[in-house]
Design a protein around this motif. Structure first.
Motif, PDB file in Angstrom:
ATOM      1  N   UNK A  11      16.283  -6.138 -10.491  1.00 38.34           N
ATOM      2  CA  UNK A  11      15.514  -5.590  -9.226  1.00 38.34           C
ATOM      3  C   UNK A  11      14.001  -5.034  -9.888  1.00 38.34           C
ATOM      4  N   UNK A  12      13.623  -5.013  -9.253  1.00 36.64           N
ATOM      5  CA  UNK A  12      12.412  -3.738  -9.140  1.00 36.64           C
ATOM      6  C   UNK A  12      12.367  -2.728  -9.733  1.00 36.64           C
ATOM      7  N   UNK A  13      11.751  -2.800 -11.265  1.00 38.52           N
ATOM      8  CA  UNK A  13      10.986  -1.012 -12.333  1.00 38.52           C
ATOM      9  C   UNK A  13       9.858  -0.790 -11.999  1.00 38.52           C
ATOM     10  N   UNK A  14       9.616   0.644 -12.387  1.00 37.55           N
ATOM     11  CA  UNK A  14       7.821   0.761 -12.154  1.00 37.55           C
ATOM     12  C   UNK A  14       7.161   0.582 -13.490  1.00 37.55           C
ATOM     13  N   UNK A  15       6.672  -0.449 -13.885  1.00 40.41           N
ATOM     14  CA  UNK A  15       6.694  -0.862 -14.995  1.00 40.41           C
ATOM     15  C   UNK A  15       5.388   0.169 -15.838  1.00 40.41           C
ATOM     16  N   UNK A  70       9.344  -9.514   3.411  1.00 42.02           N
ATOM     17  CA  UNK A  70       8.442  -9.556   3.767  1.00 42.02           C
ATOM     18  C   UNK A  70       8.320  -8.515   2.501  1.00 42.02           C
ATOM     19  N   UNK A  71       9.866  -7.455   2.437  1.00 44.81           N
ATOM     20  CA  UNK A  71       9.653  -6.812   1.731  1.00 44.81           C
ATOM     21  C   UNK A  71       9.064  -7.771  -0.166  1.00 44.81           C
ATOM     22  N   UNK A  72       9.730  -8.597  -0.283  1.00 40.08           N
ATOM     23  CA  UNK A  72       9.451  -9.423  -1.158  1.00 40.08           C
ATOM     24  C   UNK A  72       7.869  -9.537  -1.674  1.00 40.08           C
ATOM     25  N   UNK A  73       6.988 -10.121  -0.254  1.00 42.30           N
ATOM     26  CA  UNK A  73       5.892 -10.216  -0.735  1.00 42.30           C
ATOM     27  C   UNK A  73       5.729  -9.358  -1.157  1.00 42.30           C
ATOM     28  N   UNK A  74       5.506  -8.092  -0.166  1.00 41.25           N
ATOM     29  CA  UNK A  74       5.116  -6.559  -0.760  1.00 41.25           C
ATOM     30  C   UNK A  74       5.386  -6.042  -2.431  1.00 41.25           C
ATOM     31  N   UNK A  75       6.271  -6.690  -2.739  1.00 42.41           N
ATOM     32  CA  UNK A  75       6.276  -5.784  -3.916  1.00 42.41           C
ATOM     33  C   UNK A  75       5.844  -7.199  -5.027  1.00 42.41           C
ATOM     34  N   UNK A  76       6.191  -8.435  -4.961  1.00 42.95           N
ATOM     35  CA  UNK A  76       5.524  -9.212  -5.563  1.00 42.95           C
ATOM     36  C   UNK A  76       3.907  -9.326  -5.804  1.00 42.95           C
ATOM     37  N   UNK A  77       3.452  -8.987  -4.808  1.00 44.73           N
ATOM     38  CA  UNK A  77       2.038  -8.092  -5.246  1.00 44.73           C
ATOM     39  C   UNK A  77       1.413  -7.018  -6.019  1.00 44.73           C
ATOM     40  N   UNK A  78       2.631  -5.980  -6.227  1.00 42.86           N
ATOM     41  CA  UNK A  78       2.042  -5.059  -7.369  1.00 42.86           C
ATOM     42  C   UNK A  78       2.604  -5.961  -8.039  1.00 42.86           C
ATOM     43  N   UNK A  79       3.785  -6.662  -8.388  1.00 38.72           N
ATOM     44  CA  UNK A  79       3.721  -7.307 -10.263  1.00 38.72           C
ATOM     45  C   UNK A  79       2.750  -7.715 -10.472  1.00 38.72           C
ATOM     46  N   UNK A  80       2.119  -8.696  -9.737  1.00 39.10           N
ATOM     47  CA  UNK A  80       1.022  -9.072  -9.910  1.00 39.10           C
ATOM     48  C   UNK A  80       0.198  -8.092  -9.938  1.00 39.10           C
ATOM     49  N   UNK A  81      -0.640  -7.240 -10.269  1.00 40.04           N
ATOM     50  CA  UNK A  81      -1.285  -5.899  -9.921  1.00 40.04           C
ATOM     51  C   UNK A  81      -0.582  -5.205 -12.102  1.00 40.04           C
ATOM     52  N   UNK A  82       0.260  -5.557 -12.117  1.00 39.43           N
ATOM     53  CA  UNK A  82       1.559  -4.645 -13.272  1.00 39.43           C
ATOM     54  C   UNK A  82       1.843  -3.680 -12.951  1.00 39.43           C
ATOM     55  N   UNK A  83       1.795  -3.431 -11.735  1.00 40.99           N
ATOM     56  CA  UNK A  83       2.285  -2.412 -10.599  1.00 40.99           C
ATOM     57  C   UNK A  83       4.551  -1.749 -11.881  1.00 40.99           C
ATOM     58  N   UNK A 104       0.491  -0.421  -0.163  1.00 45.34           N
ATOM     59  CA  UNK A 104       0.228   0.094  -0.197  1.00 45.34           C
ATOM     60  C   UNK A 104       0.696   1.383  -0.243  1.00 45.34           C
ATOM     61  N   UNK A 105       1.940   1.059   0.811  1.00 46.97           N
ATOM     62  CA  UNK A 105       2.444   2.180   0.515  1.00 46.97           C
ATOM     63  C   UNK A 105       3.082   2.436  -0.410  1.00 46.97           C
ATOM     64  N   UNK A 106       3.984   1.564  -1.126  1.00 45.95           N
ATOM     65  CA  UNK A 106       4.499   1.599  -2.437  1.00 45.95           C
ATOM     66  C   UNK A 106       3.487   1.920  -3.351  1.00 45.95           C
ATOM     67  N   UNK A 107       2.338   1.621  -3.636  1.00 47.11           N
ATOM     68  CA  UNK A 107       1.254   1.644  -4.148  1.00 47.11           C
ATOM     69  C   UNK A 107       1.235   3.459  -4.443  1.00 47.11           C
TER      70      UNK A 107
END
Length: 240
Positions: free
Chosen positions: A70-74, A49-62, A16-19
Motif C-alpha cells: 500500500x501507500x505510506x506517509x514518508x 483517479x485515486x492512484x493518480x492523486x497518490x502518484x502526485x504525492x509520491x513525486x513530492x516525496x510525501x 490536495x485533500x490528502x496533503x
C-alpha cells in the motif's frame, strides 16, 4: 451562462485533500494510508483517479508506496551519529524520537573465523548471537545482529533476556563503558526476510554498518552488524 473558469482536476483535488490530512496530523510519519478502494469510496471516484492523486504525492516525496503493501506517509530520516560511543537509545532520544528494541532471536553458537578475528577469540569458541529490530516512534528503522564472547562475558545471555539494551546487559557483566574500535559502512540491497521486518520492498537500499566495541582495556566485548533502512536514517560520522 456556463461558468468558463477552469476546474481543478479531480485527481489534483484528491492530492490536495490528502496533503491537508498530512499537514493537520491525521496521518503521521510511517502511517499506512487507507486502501485505494477506501479512498475511492471516500471521494466518490474510481481507483485510477485515486492512484493518480497518490502518484502526485509520491513525486513530492510525501508518500511512498510498497508493492503489495500500500501507500505510506514518508518517514522523516532520523539523524544517527556514529562515533566512539554508539548508543541506540541515547541517539534516538537526542533526535527527538522514541526508541524501542525487539528481540527476534537469541542463541549460543560457534564463532566463524571472521567473527572470531573480530572478537579476538578462537574460531569455534562460543558466542551469543543476538538478533533484534530497532524502532523509532514504533517504526522499524534497522535490523541488527550482535555477537558476544560467552567465555569473556559469563551470564550475558541471561542479562539480554532481562533487558533488550546492550549497554545495560554489558553493565551487568561489569563493563561500565565501551567504545567503538572500528566501523565499516556498506550499501546493500534488502533480502526478502529483511524487507519483511523493515516493511520495505525486497531489493530496496539498506546501509550496513559493521563494528567492534571494546571495553576500557581494549578487549572486544561485541561485534555488531546493523542494516539500516536507507530512507529512514541519516548516518553522521562524529569526530572525537
Amino acid at each position: 451562462m456556463r461558468d468558463a473558469s477552469p476546474k481543478t482536476p479531480i485527481w489534483k483535488a484528491i492530492a490536495d485533500s490528502l496533503r491537508t490530512d498530512l499537514a493537520e496530523g491525521r496521518y503521521t510519519s510511517g502511517d499506512r494510508l487507507p486502501t485505494e478502494a477506501s479512498l475511492a469510496e471516500r471521494f466518490g471516484v474510481n481507483r485510477h483517479t485515486v492512484r493518480h492523486g497518490i502518484a502526485a504525492l509520491v513525486k513530492e516525496g510525501l508518500i511512498r508506496t510498497r508493492r503489495g503493501a500500500g501507500a505510506f506517509v514518508a518517514a522523516t530520516p532520523t539523524d544517527y551519529p556514529i562515533g566512539r560511543r554508539v548508543r541506540f537509545h541515547e541517539n534516538l532520544i537526542a533526535a527527538g524520537r522514541r526508541p524501542e528494541k525487539r528481540v527476534l532471536h537469541l542463541e549460543e553458537r560457534a564463532a566463524t573465523e571472521g567473527e572470531a578475528a573480530a572478537l579476538k577469540v578462537a574460531p569455534g569458541d562460543p558466542v551469543l548471537d543476538y538478533h533484534g529490530l530497532s524502532l523509532a516512534d514504533a517504526q522499524p528503522i534497522a535490523l541488527f545482529e550482535s555477537l558476544f564472547p560467552v567465555a569473556r562475558l559469563e551470564g550475558i545471555s541471561e542479562a539480554l533476556h532481562d533487558t533488550s539494551s546492550v549497554t545495560a546487559a554489558l553493565k551487568a557483566m561489569g563493563v561500565d563503558d565501551y567504545t567503538r574500535a572500528s566501523t565499516r559502512l556498506t550499501a546493500v540491497r534488502a533480502t526478502a526476510t529483511q524487507a519483511l521486518h523493515l516493511l520495505v520492498t525486497e531489493g530496496d537500499p539498506l546501509l550496513r554498518s559493521s563494528g567492534v566495541n571494546v571495553a576500557a582495556d581494549g578487549i572486544p566485548v561485541e561485534y555488531g552488524r546493523t542494516w539500516f533502512a536507507g530512507d529512514r536514517v541519516t548516518l553522521t560520522l562524529e569526530s572525537d
